[in-house]
Design a protein around this motif. Structure first.
Motif, PDB file in Angstrom:
ATOM      1  N   SER A 146      41.403  32.574   0.887  1.00 46.44           N
ATOM      2  CA  SER A 146      41.176  32.516  -0.444  1.00 46.44           C
ATOM      3  C   SER A 146      40.332  33.690  -0.685  1.00 46.44           C
ATOM      4  O   SER A 146      39.641  34.460  -0.118  1.00 46.44           O
ATOM      5  CB  SER A 146      39.926  31.374  -0.663  1.00 46.44           C
ATOM      6  N   PRO A 147      40.671  34.259  -2.128  1.00 43.19           N
ATOM      7  CA  PRO A 147      40.027  35.461  -2.619  1.00 43.19           C
ATOM      8  C   PRO A 147      38.626  34.973  -2.639  1.00 43.19           C
ATOM      9  O   PRO A 147      37.943  34.065  -2.956  1.00 43.19           O
ATOM     10  CB  PRO A 147      40.785  35.934  -3.997  1.00 43.19           C
ATOM     11  N   PRO A 148      37.755  36.253  -2.595  1.00 42.29           N
ATOM     12  CA  PRO A 148      36.213  36.064  -2.815  1.00 42.29           C
ATOM     13  C   PRO A 148      36.069  35.693  -4.183  1.00 42.29           C
ATOM     14  O   PRO A 148      36.718  36.163  -5.237  1.00 42.29           O
ATOM     15  CB  PRO A 148      35.493  37.475  -2.511  1.00 42.29           C
ATOM     16  N   PRO A 149      34.814  35.120  -4.471  1.00 43.01           N
ATOM     17  CA  PRO A 149      34.668  34.656  -5.991  1.00 43.01           C
ATOM     18  C   PRO A 149      34.256  35.732  -6.701  1.00 43.01           C
ATOM     19  O   PRO A 149      33.765  36.857  -5.898  1.00 43.01           O
ATOM     20  CB  PRO A 149      33.436  33.773  -5.733  1.00 43.01           C
ATOM     21  N   PRO A 150      34.359  35.871  -7.791  1.00 38.18           N
ATOM     22  CA  PRO A 150      33.731  37.085  -8.463  1.00 38.18           C
ATOM     23  C   PRO A 150      32.342  37.301  -8.384  1.00 38.18           C
ATOM     24  O   PRO A 150      31.647  36.360  -8.369  1.00 38.18           O
ATOM     25  CB  PRO A 150      34.324  36.548 -10.092  1.00 38.18           C
ATOM     26  N   ARG A 151      32.053  38.579  -8.736  1.00 36.12           N
ATOM     27  CA  ARG A 151      30.788  38.923  -8.640  1.00 36.12           C
ATOM     28  C   ARG A 151      30.101  39.137 -10.090  1.00 36.12           C
ATOM     29  O   ARG A 151      30.587  39.823 -11.072  1.00 36.12           O
ATOM     30  CB  ARG A 151      30.558  40.304  -7.949  1.00 36.12           C
TER      31      ARG A 151
ATOM     32  N   PRO B 129      31.988  42.611 -18.122  1.00 36.16           N
ATOM     33  CA  PRO B 129      31.665  41.321 -17.731  1.00 36.16           C
ATOM     34  C   PRO B 129      32.614  40.322 -17.668  1.00 36.16           C
ATOM     35  O   PRO B 129      33.077  39.255 -17.300  1.00 36.16           O
ATOM     36  CB  PRO B 129      30.238  40.997 -18.371  1.00 36.16           C
ATOM     37  N   GLN B 130      33.370  40.470 -18.857  1.00 33.89           N
ATOM     38  CA  GLN B 130      34.555  39.865 -19.327  1.00 33.89           C
ATOM     39  C   GLN B 130      35.656  39.647 -18.427  1.00 33.89           C
ATOM     40  O   GLN B 130      36.121  38.486 -18.338  1.00 33.89           O
ATOM     41  CB  GLN B 130      35.136  40.164 -20.712  1.00 33.89           C
ATOM     42  N   ASP B 131      36.069  40.357 -17.282  1.00 35.33           N
ATOM     43  CA  ASP B 131      36.673  40.436 -16.273  1.00 35.33           C
ATOM     44  C   ASP B 131      36.219  39.242 -15.497  1.00 35.33           C
ATOM     45  O   ASP B 131      37.310  38.615 -14.915  1.00 35.33           O
ATOM     46  CB  ASP B 131      36.982  41.575 -15.561  1.00 35.33           C
TER      47      ASP B 131
ATOM     48  N   THR C 213      36.787  35.707 -17.233  1.00 39.33           N
ATOM     49  CA  THR C 213      38.268  35.356 -17.095  1.00 39.33           C
ATOM     50  C   THR C 213      38.650  34.773 -15.918  1.00 39.33           C
ATOM     51  O   THR C 213      39.453  33.913 -15.729  1.00 39.33           O
ATOM     52  CB  THR C 213      39.093  36.593 -17.509  1.00 39.33           C
ATOM     53  N   GLU C 214      38.206  35.562 -14.728  1.00 35.84           N
ATOM     54  CA  GLU C 214      38.455  35.071 -13.351  1.00 35.84           C
ATOM     55  C   GLU C 214      37.800  33.511 -13.240  1.00 35.84           C
ATOM     56  O   GLU C 214      38.459  32.944 -12.385  1.00 35.84           O
ATOM     57  CB  GLU C 214      38.112  36.005 -12.225  1.00 35.84           C
ATOM     58  N   LEU C 215      36.733  33.342 -13.516  1.00 36.81           N
ATOM     59  CA  LEU C 215      36.010  32.057 -13.424  1.00 36.81           C
ATOM     60  C   LEU C 215      36.851  31.124 -14.166  1.00 36.81           C
ATOM     61  O   LEU C 215      36.991  30.006 -13.631  1.00 36.81           O
ATOM     62  CB  LEU C 215      34.300  32.211 -13.848  1.00 36.81           C
TER      63      LEU C 215
END
Length: 413
Positions: free
Chosen positions: A4-9, A19-21, A24-26
């Motif tokens: 699984s990819p790491p969670p966003p930081r 921060p919007q990136d 969006t990932e979340l």
């Protein structure tokens, strides 16, 4: 098997710049998803407006008491982690549930109601003019460092009834906390010590100030409760207000829709301020809650003691909420919601609006010279690192005349 990819930081340079990136990932992972909020420190983050409302009002399932934090109790959170400054337990209403929260909240609200709004506006304008006097002859300034960061601290020193010998130290300590640098922990300790001195002074010499009102309130707070109540009151009141002032000014100066109206004198500062609360919430990810028992939130398993943050920034830009909803609508969550909703929104609004209007009145031909700046680092606050502007230099004679005229007019609010 694919890992699984790491969670966003929600920290670091990339998050500060875009921060919007991360949001969006979340969102792509669902209304509730896991994020890394500091090095090797994780939390669930709510990006859905509807899910946030449900959580914030569900006191039976979720607690504000961070002593329930399982990872912290298991020593999985480094003792020097920067998130502990705002997530570690303090005996204040921010971390309280039930009757204890109600007792602390009532005391705070009743003391807040004694603050005279007209006097607050005059105090704000007086300190704002004083700060502007320092920069007006130069023609250039960083309105974040030179104005927005300092103004709320000066106002809160007055609200608390800080004697002169403590006020300067309080401002210095709070600025150290805001810097989030290596000396932030020492600055926080210094600030707590200053508050203790202030409480002892006001016990001996009560006055018409917030500290004295809190001491005399029937809630009968202990000295420890007083220190931490005031600590949270000042922190929650100054840092987000500084960000609101800066982001409001930036929007007015960089957005053509506002800049054009500003030149014509038809823009309302208040509308710009409301848009900021939707699109650049000063509190980015906060309102930490902890599951009282293992549960599910919108299909996501939540273990007991798991921290859940409300992304006030992401809920304000939730695509499921925005169609057809204007920014004048105040259903955003910048003030949070439920029993822990911010009780000082009206006071903060007076400070921010008066501050912004005073800048626009006093600094002529104001231009933003560096619009593409990142936010300050960290997951909790959404605030530009700087707000560099240029404007027409003002002579000492003009400064005196303008300040006098503005004070006599009572501002433009």
């Amino acid at each position: 098997m694919t890992a699984s990819p790491p969670p966003p930081r929600l920290f670091g340079d990339a998050f500060a710049m875009r921060p919007q990136d991360a949001y969006t990932e979340l969102r792509a992972a669902g209304p509730v998803a896991r994020a890394e909020i500091a090095e090797n420190v994780y939390a669930l983050v709510v990006t859905s407006h509807r899910a946030a409302i449900d959580l914030l009002n569900d006191t039976a399932t979720y607690s504000k008491d961070s002593r329930r934090w399982a990872a912290l109790n298991n020593r999985q959170v480094p003792p020097d982690s920067p998130v502990l400054a705002l997530m570690a337990f303090r005996p204040s209403l921010l971390y309280a549930d039930g009757q204890r929260h109600e007792r602390l909240r009532i005391g705070l609200e009743q003391c807040l109601s004694r603050i005279d709004v007209h006097a607050l506006r005059e105090t704000t304008q007086g300190h704002a003019n004083g700060l502007i006097d320092r920069i007006a002859p130069t023609g250039r300034a960083d309105l974040m460092a030179d104005f927005a960061d300092t103004l709320p601290l000066l106002i809160f020193a007055d609200i608390l009834g800080c004697p002169t010998q403590l006020a300067g130290r309080m401002v210095t300590a709070c600025q150290g906390i805001v810097s989030a640098g290596a000396s932030a922990a020492q600055a926080a300790e210094d600030f707590a010590g200053i508050l203790f001195e202030l409480i002892q002074t006001r016990k001996q010499q009560p006055g018409p100030d917030f500290t004295s009102w809190m001491l005399a309130h029937p809630a009968r707070l202990t000295v420890e409760e007083m220190v931490h109540q005031l600590f949270c009151f000042v922190g929650a009141g100054t840092i987000p207000t500084a960000a609101w002032i800066a982001s409001g000014l930036r929007l007015l100066l960089e957005d053509d829709a506002y800049a054009g109206d500003l030149a014509g004198g038809t823009v309302t500062v208040r509308r710009a301020m409301e848009k900021v609360l939707w699109t650049r919430s000063p509190m980015a990810n906060f309102s930490a809650h902890f599951a009282r028992h293992a549960t599910m939130l919108y299909g996501v398993p939540v273990p007991e003691g798991e921290p859940i943050l409300i992304s006030h920034a992401a809920t304000g830009t939730d695509p499921a909420l925005l169609p057809g909803l204007g920014y004048d609508n105040r259903s955003h969550l910048a003030w949070s919601a439920g029993p822990h909703r911010c009780p000082a929104d009206s006071q903060a609004s007076v400070i921010a609006q008066t501050a912004i209007e005073t800048v626009l009145d006093r600094l002529w031909d104001l231009d933003l010279t560096d619009p593409d700046v990142p936010n300050r680092p960290g997951p909790f606050h959404q605030c530009p690192v700087s707000l560099n502007v240029s404007f027409r230099k003002q002579s000492a004679d003009v400064l005196t005349a303008t300040a006098t005229a503005t004070a006599s007019a009572g501002g433009t609010a």
